[in-house]
Design a protein around this motif. Structure first.
Motif, PDB file in Angstrom:
ATOM      1  N   TYR A 152       0.835  -1.209   0.000  1.00 20.61           N
ATOM      2  CA  TYR A 152       0.000   0.000   0.000  1.00 20.61           C
ATOM      3  C   TYR A 152       0.868   1.257   0.000  1.00 20.61           C
ATOM      4  CZ  TYR A 152      -4.085  -2.907   1.032  1.00 20.61           C
ATOM      5  OH  TYR A 152      -5.091  -3.827   0.974  1.00 20.61           O
ATOM      6  N   GLU A 153       1.928   1.235   0.785  1.00 18.23           N
ATOM      7  CA  GLU A 153       2.826   2.399   0.857  1.00 18.23           C
ATOM      8  C   GLU A 153       3.506   2.638  -0.496  1.00 18.23           C
ATOM      9  OE1 GLU A 153       6.631   4.045   3.497  1.00 18.23           O
ATOM     10  OE2 GLU A 153       5.773   2.062   3.881  1.00 18.23           O
ATOM     11  N   GLN A 209       2.377   1.691  -3.435  1.00 19.30           N
ATOM     12  CA  GLN A 209       1.375   2.158  -4.384  1.00 19.30           C
ATOM     13  C   GLN A 209       1.074   3.643  -4.188  1.00 19.30           C
ATOM     14  OE1 GLN A 209       0.127   0.339  -6.936  1.00 19.30           O
ATOM     15  NE2 GLN A 209      -0.750   2.273  -7.605  1.00 19.30           N
TER      16      GLN A 209
END
Length: 274
Positions: free
Chosen positions: A82-83, A85
């Motif tokens: 997530y980071e 992305q």
């Protein structure tokens, strides 16, 4: 029964107990046992045997611990993804913004270049038109005045001498459009200021100065006569005849105020004001 059983103090106390042993195993192979003992009441009159009961709770195996560790790793990896992305999305947004700014700047430069090219084209066309007109007018003047050989007086006297002296003293000064001295002049500004030295007020622009006096031929010039280039009433340049086939004029920004022979730039006509 023992023969002393009827004696109270000799009776052995009978106890009935139940023990519950709870065994619990934990991941890693450590076992703990908790024993719970509770007193129960006497059972009837008969002799009761002690009872022991063991309850076993489910044991966490090594497989479960491994699954927990794997779940933690998966959670950590998901957070990292997530980071990453988010960083990619931010970079893409920044790149799009920069690309938009670059495109706008490129468009502005292209428009400015196009405008400059159009202005240069117009200036070139206007210059060509002026040169063509000048060539035609010069050829006409040469036909009318022959070789423009000056047969008039070349010695200035009185007011004419003052005008000639003044314009010669301005040679070397700068040409600035609209200037009338004392450090810079344009062509008509020099002529106007020169005649002002002897109390004569001339119009400001070359078109009007070319009709300010009496028209004279180029073969009969006198010092102090006003020379003009172009037709009378629409002249684009003026200067002052100083005698001996020479004139003084504020030519252009490159040369400034200069003294030149008539052959350098053949005038179209002349007017006499004095």
């Amino acid at each position: 029964m023992s023969h002393t059983a009827h004696i109270r103090s000799h009776r052995k106390p009978r106890r009935s107990a139940s023990s519950i042993v709870v065994r619990s195993g934990v991941a890693g192979g450590v076992l703990s046992t908790l024993a719970v003992a509770g007193a129960a009441g006497y059972a009837n009159a008969a002799e009761a045997e002690p009872v022991t009961q063991t309850l076993e709770l489910p044991t966490l195996t090594a497989d479960v611990a491994t699954q927990v560790a794997q779940s933690a790793d998966a959670t950590q990896q998901a957070a990292a993804n997530y980071e990453l992305q988010a960083e990619r999305d931010a970079a893409a947004a920044s790149a799009a913004k920069q690309a938009k700014a670059d495109l706008a700047e490129a468009q502005q430069k292209a428009e400015a270049k196009k405008k400059a090219q159009e202005e240069a084209r117009k200036e070139a066309a206007a210059r060509a038109t002026r040169n063509a007109e000048r060539t035609v007018l010069s050829a006409s003047a040469s036909t009318d005045a022959g070789s423009a050989t000056v047969t008039g007086s070349s010695s200035a006297t009185g007011s004419a001498a003052s005008i000639v002296s003044f314009v010669k003293s301005q040679v070397g000064k700068a040409y600035v459009s609209g200037a009338t001295g004392p450090s810079a002049y344009d062509c008509s500004g020099l002529v106007q200021t020169a005649f002002k030295q002897v109390g004569i007020s001339l119009p400001r622009v070359s078109q009007d100065q070319s009709t300010a006096g009496t028209q004279v031929s180029l073969s009969n010039l006198q010092p102090g006569d006003i020379l003009y280039w172009g037709s009378a009433g629409s002249a684009y340049h003026v200067g002052v005849y100083v005698g001996d086939g020479m004139f003084v004029g504020a030519q252009n920004p490159s040369t400034g105020v200069v003294e030149r022979p008539l052959s350098y730039d053949q005038p179209t006509g002349a007017v006499r004001v004095l």
